[in-house]
Each structure stands twice: as C-alpha cells, then as structure tokens.
Write a protein that holds these residues in place. Sequence first.
Motif, PDB file in Angstrom:
ATOM      1  N   HIS A   1       0.816  -1.212   0.000  1.00 28.49           N
ATOM      2  CA  HIS A   1       0.000   0.000   0.000  1.00 28.49           C
ATOM      3  C   HIS A   1       0.849   1.260   0.000  1.00 28.49           C
ATOM      4  CE1 HIS A   1      -2.350   3.280   1.901  1.00 28.49           C
ATOM      5  NE2 HIS A   1      -3.358   2.781   1.202  1.00 28.49           N
ATOM      6  N   ASP A   2       1.909   1.266   0.822  1.00 31.22           N
ATOM      7  CA  ASP A   2       2.714   2.478   0.988  1.00 31.22           C
ATOM      8  C   ASP A   2       3.780   2.657  -0.086  1.00 31.22           C
ATOM      9  OD1 ASP A   2       1.297   3.151   3.241  1.00 31.22           O
ATOM     10  OD2 ASP A   2       3.066   3.460   4.496  1.00 31.22           O
ATOM     11  N   THR A   3       4.308   1.575  -0.613  1.00 32.86           N
ATOM     12  CA  THR A   3       5.448   1.688  -1.532  1.00 32.86           C
ATOM     13  C   THR A   3       5.154   1.196  -2.938  1.00 32.86           C
ATOM     14  OG1 THR A   3       6.395  -0.505  -1.069  1.00 32.86           O
ATOM     15  CG2 THR A   3       6.970   1.290   0.451  1.00 32.86           C
ATOM     16  N   GLY A   4       4.045   0.458  -3.114  1.00 31.38           N
ATOM     17  CA  GLY A   4       3.770  -0.141  -4.414  1.00 31.38           C
ATOM     18  C   GLY A   4       4.639  -1.340  -4.699  1.00 31.38           C
ATOM     19  N   MET A   5       5.363  -1.813  -3.692  1.00 33.58           N
ATOM     20  CA  MET A   5       6.263  -2.953  -3.845  1.00 33.58           C
ATOM     21  C   MET A   5       6.027  -3.953  -2.718  1.00 33.58           C
ATOM     22  SD  MET A   5       9.945  -1.103  -4.514  1.00 33.58           S
ATOM     23  CE  MET A   5      10.202   0.115  -5.804  1.00 33.58           C
ATOM     24  N   SER A   6       6.356  -5.203  -2.994  1.00 30.39           N
ATOM     25  CA  SER A   6       6.391  -6.189  -1.926  1.00 30.39           C
ATOM     26  C   SER A   6       7.587  -5.904  -1.021  1.00 30.39           C
ATOM     27  CB  SER A   6       6.520  -7.599  -2.505  1.00 30.39           C
ATOM     28  OG  SER A   6       7.796  -7.755  -3.115  1.00 30.39           O
ATOM     29  N   PHE A   7       7.584  -6.501   0.161  1.00 31.81           N
ATOM     30  CA  PHE A   7       8.709  -6.353   1.081  1.00 31.81           C
ATOM     31  C   PHE A   7      10.009  -6.796   0.416  1.00 31.81           C
ATOM     32  CE2 PHE A   7      11.533  -8.609   4.024  1.00 31.81           C
ATOM     33  CZ  PHE A   7      11.861  -7.612   4.925  1.00 31.81           C
ATOM     34  N   ASP A   8       9.991  -7.969  -0.230  1.00 31.23           N
ATOM     35  CA  ASP A   8      11.224  -8.492  -0.827  1.00 31.23           C
ATOM     36  C   ASP A   8      11.739  -7.589  -1.943  1.00 31.23           C
ATOM     37  OD1 ASP A   8      11.373 -10.686   0.831  1.00 31.23           O
ATOM     38  OD2 ASP A   8      10.239 -11.995  -0.514  1.00 31.23           O
ATOM     39  N   ARG A   9      10.828  -7.086  -2.772  1.00 30.76           N
ATOM     40  CA  ARG A   9      11.267  -6.217  -3.866  1.00 30.76           C
ATOM     41  C   ARG A   9      11.821  -4.908  -3.317  1.00 30.76           C
ATOM     42  NH1 ARG A   9       7.554  -3.169  -8.306  1.00 30.76           N
ATOM     43  NH2 ARG A   9       9.232  -2.368  -9.603  1.00 30.76           N
ATOM     44  N   TRP A  10      11.150  -4.349  -2.314  1.00 27.34           N
ATOM     45  CA  TRP A  10      11.636  -3.091  -1.736  1.00 27.34           C
ATOM     46  C   TRP A  10      13.020  -3.294  -1.136  1.00 27.34           C
ATOM     47  CZ3 TRP A  10      13.515  -0.933   2.636  1.00 27.34           C
ATOM     48  CH2 TRP A  10      13.460   0.468   2.739  1.00 27.34           C
ATOM     49  N   ARG A  11      13.208  -4.396  -0.414  1.00 31.21           N
ATOM     50  CA  ARG A  11      14.519  -4.642   0.196  1.00 31.21           C
ATOM     51  C   ARG A  11      15.591  -4.835  -0.871  1.00 31.21           C
ATOM     52  NH1 ARG A  11      15.437  -9.269   4.668  1.00 31.21           N
ATOM     53  NH2 ARG A  11      14.697 -10.607   2.955  1.00 31.21           N
ATOM     54  N   THR A  12      15.240  -5.492  -1.968  1.00 25.41           N
ATOM     55  CA  THR A  12      16.209  -5.631  -3.062  1.00 25.41           C
ATOM     56  C   THR A  12      16.622  -4.268  -3.594  1.00 25.41           C
ATOM     57  OG1 THR A  12      15.377  -7.806  -3.742  1.00 25.41           O
ATOM     58  CG2 THR A  12      16.553  -6.520  -5.401  1.00 25.41           C
ATOM     59  N   HIS A  13      15.664  -3.383  -3.814  1.00 26.79           N
ATOM     60  CA  HIS A  13      15.989  -2.044  -4.296  1.00 26.79           C
ATOM     61  C   HIS A  13      16.873  -1.306  -3.288  1.00 26.79           C
ATOM     62  CE1 HIS A  13      13.046  -1.173  -7.770  1.00 26.79           C
ATOM     63  NE2 HIS A  13      13.148  -2.488  -7.639  1.00 26.79           N
ATOM     64  N   ALA A  14      16.553  -1.424  -2.010  1.00 29.22           N
ATOM     65  CA  ALA A  14      17.351  -0.754  -0.983  1.00 29.22           C
ATOM     66  C   ALA A  14      18.782  -1.290  -0.976  1.00 29.22           C
ATOM     67  CB  ALA A  14      16.703  -0.938   0.386  1.00 29.22           C
ATOM     68  N   ARG A  15      18.928  -2.591  -1.137  1.00 24.48           N
ATOM     69  CA  ARG A  15      20.271  -3.185  -1.136  1.00 24.48           C
ATOM     70  C   ARG A  15      21.063  -2.746  -2.370  1.00 24.48           C
ATOM     71  NH1 ARG A  15      19.118  -9.451   0.930  1.00 24.48           N
ATOM     72  NH2 ARG A  15      19.243  -8.961   3.169  1.00 24.48           N
ATOM     73  N   LEU A  16      20.424  -2.737  -3.517  1.00 21.95           N
ATOM     74  CA  LEU A  16      21.135  -2.345  -4.734  1.00 21.95           C
ATOM     75  C   LEU A  16      21.523  -0.878  -4.694  1.00 21.95           C
ATOM     76  CD1 LEU A  16      19.155  -4.249  -7.518  1.00 21.95           C
ATOM     77  CD2 LEU A  16      21.137  -4.996  -6.175  1.00 21.95           C
ATOM     78  N   ARG A  17      20.638  -0.037  -4.158  1.00 21.55           N
ATOM     79  CA  ARG A  17      20.973   1.380  -4.046  1.00 21.55           C
ATOM     80  C   ARG A  17      22.153   1.587  -3.109  1.00 21.55           C
ATOM     81  NH1 ARG A  17      16.905   6.009  -1.885  1.00 21.55           N
ATOM     82  NH2 ARG A  17      17.809   5.426   0.112  1.00 21.55           N
ATOM     83  N   ALA A  18      22.201   0.820  -2.013  1.00 22.70           N
ATOM     84  CA  ALA A  18      23.326   0.927  -1.082  1.00 22.70           C
ATOM     85  C   ALA A  18      24.618   0.420  -1.715  1.00 22.70           C
ATOM     86  CB  ALA A  18      23.021   0.134   0.189  1.00 22.70           C
ATOM     87  N   ALA A  19      24.490  -0.513  -2.650  1.00 27.98           N
ATOM     88  CA  ALA A  19      25.683  -1.096  -3.272  1.00 27.98           C
ATOM     89  C   ALA A  19      26.328  -0.173  -4.289  1.00 27.98           C
ATOM     90  CB  ALA A  19      25.309  -2.421  -3.952  1.00 27.98           C
ATOM     91  N   LEU A  20      25.530   0.633  -4.984  1.00 35.69           N
ATOM     92  CA  LEU A  20      26.064   1.417  -6.100  1.00 35.69           C
ATOM     93  C   LEU A  20      27.209   2.357  -5.713  1.00 35.69           C
ATOM     94  CD1 LEU A  20      22.945   2.217  -8.285  1.00 35.69           C
ATOM     95  CD2 LEU A  20      24.988   0.960  -8.970  1.00 35.69           C
ATOM     96  N   PRO A  21      27.088   3.144  -4.631  1.00 35.47           N
ATOM     97  CA  PRO A  21      28.229   4.009  -4.288  1.00 35.47           C
ATOM     98  C   PRO A  21      29.487   3.214  -3.980  1.00 35.47           C
ATOM     99  CG  PRO A  21      26.250   4.703  -3.119  1.00 35.47           C
ATOM    100  CD  PRO A  21      25.942   3.379  -3.748  1.00 35.47           C
ATOM    101  N   LEU A  22      29.352   2.048  -3.358  1.00 38.58           N
ATOM    102  CA  LEU A  22      30.518   1.223  -3.031  1.00 38.58           C
ATOM    103  C   LEU A  22      31.173   0.704  -4.304  1.00 38.58           C
ATOM    104  CD1 LEU A  22      28.953  -0.821  -0.067  1.00 38.58           C
ATOM    105  CD2 LEU A  22      30.213   1.351   0.028  1.00 38.58           C
ATOM    106  N   LEU A  23      30.345   0.267  -5.260  1.00 40.12           N
ATOM    107  CA  LEU A  23      30.885  -0.187  -6.537  1.00 40.12           C
ATOM    108  C   LEU A  23      31.537   0.955  -7.300  1.00 40.12           C
ATOM    109  CD1 LEU A  23      27.872  -2.432  -7.596  1.00 40.12           C
ATOM    110  CD2 LEU A  23      30.155  -3.250  -6.962  1.00 40.12           C
ATOM    111  N   ALA A  24      30.912   2.138  -7.249  1.00 40.71           N
ATOM    112  CA  ALA A  24      31.467   3.292  -7.954  1.00 40.71           C
ATOM    113  C   ALA A  24      32.815   3.713  -7.376  1.00 40.71           C
ATOM    114  CB  ALA A  24      30.490   4.468  -7.890  1.00 40.71           C
TER     115      ALA A  24
END
Length: 260
Positions: free
Chosen positions: A191-214
């Motif tokens: 309801h709040d995010t338009g995403m399931s818990f698992d999908r939201w957590r995946t997005h959060a993890r990938l976003r956190a990873a990008l600066p480290l990879l960069a």
Amino acid sequence: MNEAPLCPAPAGFGAIVVGSFPLTSGQWIGAHSHPQHQLAWTRTGVLGVAVDDTYWVLPPTRALWLPAGVVHRTGATRDAVLKGLYFQPGRCTVDWTEPTPVAVDGLLAHLIGHLGRDDLPEDARLRAEAVVPDLLRPLPASPIEVPVPADVRVRAVADTLLADPADPRGLEAHARGVGVSRRTLTRLFVHDTGMSFDRWRTHARLRAALPLLAEGQPVSRVAHTVGYATASAFLAAFRRTVGTSPSRYLNGAVPVLPGE
C-alpha cells in the motif's frame, strides 16, 4: 518538497554557465531547484542525486540532466567537486522534461573544463557551447527507486533496512518487531510503496551497493556488505532489477536486453 528554495545559477556569461561546488563524503545540499536546466557531474569521486524517492549514483562516467524547476538533493558518497552546467532554457535545444542520466566521455569532460575557464574569449565560448547538446547521450538504464513509506510501522522497518541493508531477518521477524502480523505488514508495504517487502529490500540493497561499486570496491565485498551470500546472487539481482550489470550501468554502457 514544494517549499524548496529556488537557486539561480552562478553568475557568468553565455548560454551555459559552469559552477564548481566541493563536497566532502557524506555532505548533501538540501532540497532545491534551479530556474535553469542543470547537468550535474563530477570529474573525481562519486555524486548522488535524489529526486523524491528516485536516486542516481554518478561516478565520473555519468552525469544527470535536471530540467529547470525539478526539486532535488545533491551529495557526495565520496569526496567530489560537483560541476554544475546551467543551461538557459530559452537558449537550449535539449528538450528533456524528466531527469535523464547521460554518458560522459573524454570529449564531454574536456569541454566542461573548457567552458569553466574564466579567460575564454566570447567567440570560443559560443563555439564550445554549440557542441555540448550534441554530446549529451541519454542512458537507458533505470534509476533505482526506494519509496519512503508513510505508515510509521512500515517506516520503522524501512529505516532498519536502510541502516543495515544486510539485516538477514525476513518479513515475519520484522513484523513481530513492529507489533503487527506478517499479513498486515505485507499489505502495508504494498500500500505504501507499491512494492512487496522483498522487492523493496532488493531495491534498498542495490541502491546501497552502487556508491561502493562506484568507489571501486570488489563486487564480492559489496555483495556481502549489502546482504548477499555470493557475488553471483548479487549480480543476478542487479541484472534482474536494473536490466544490466553493475559495471555496464556505472560505465555508461547500453543495457543488454533479453534475447540479445
């Protein structure tokens, strides 16, 4: 966000003005907008730009086009000097109406430095300005969205995961932690995010990873830092979500579409 201040471009001559703003790691410029179009880029370090819930990571190979009036925040995940190119809307041939990432190659990088000179003759400036729009090549890779929940219980779970993307607890454990059932937390997340818990957590993890990879950290280390058991699991999640590999995403390459 509607109350964000309007920040005019630095003083200068011509249709494109270049401003330089040193940023230390972790420093952010609060929400604001510009009456001019802006191209945000850094020659060294890593920038982050956020527009609402959408977040872009910008190593030196990428810049972000921000149309006039778009409210955004800009920061550095590693020490950087923000190079802001400001385009007068009435004198600009680029008509993109949404934030758009662009590839930055050696020629565009050199041209940005050239336009940033204070001693550039007017005729030379006009010639250089005319070339810039032709070098703005949009990148098709999607930004990674991490919507912010409104419900305080969902927000508490989201804040926990943003603080520690590697948190291994599943939906049921997080639900107990905020005093709701698994079913209720499932419903509230969608309801709040338009995403399931698992999908939201995946997005959060990938976003956190990008600066480290960069910053050049090894994929295996980054994968473990954000909660993946193996580098291959992380790479599979990244490709499934973003449509390309982290290296191609950060280096400005066109994603490989399914079947290619």
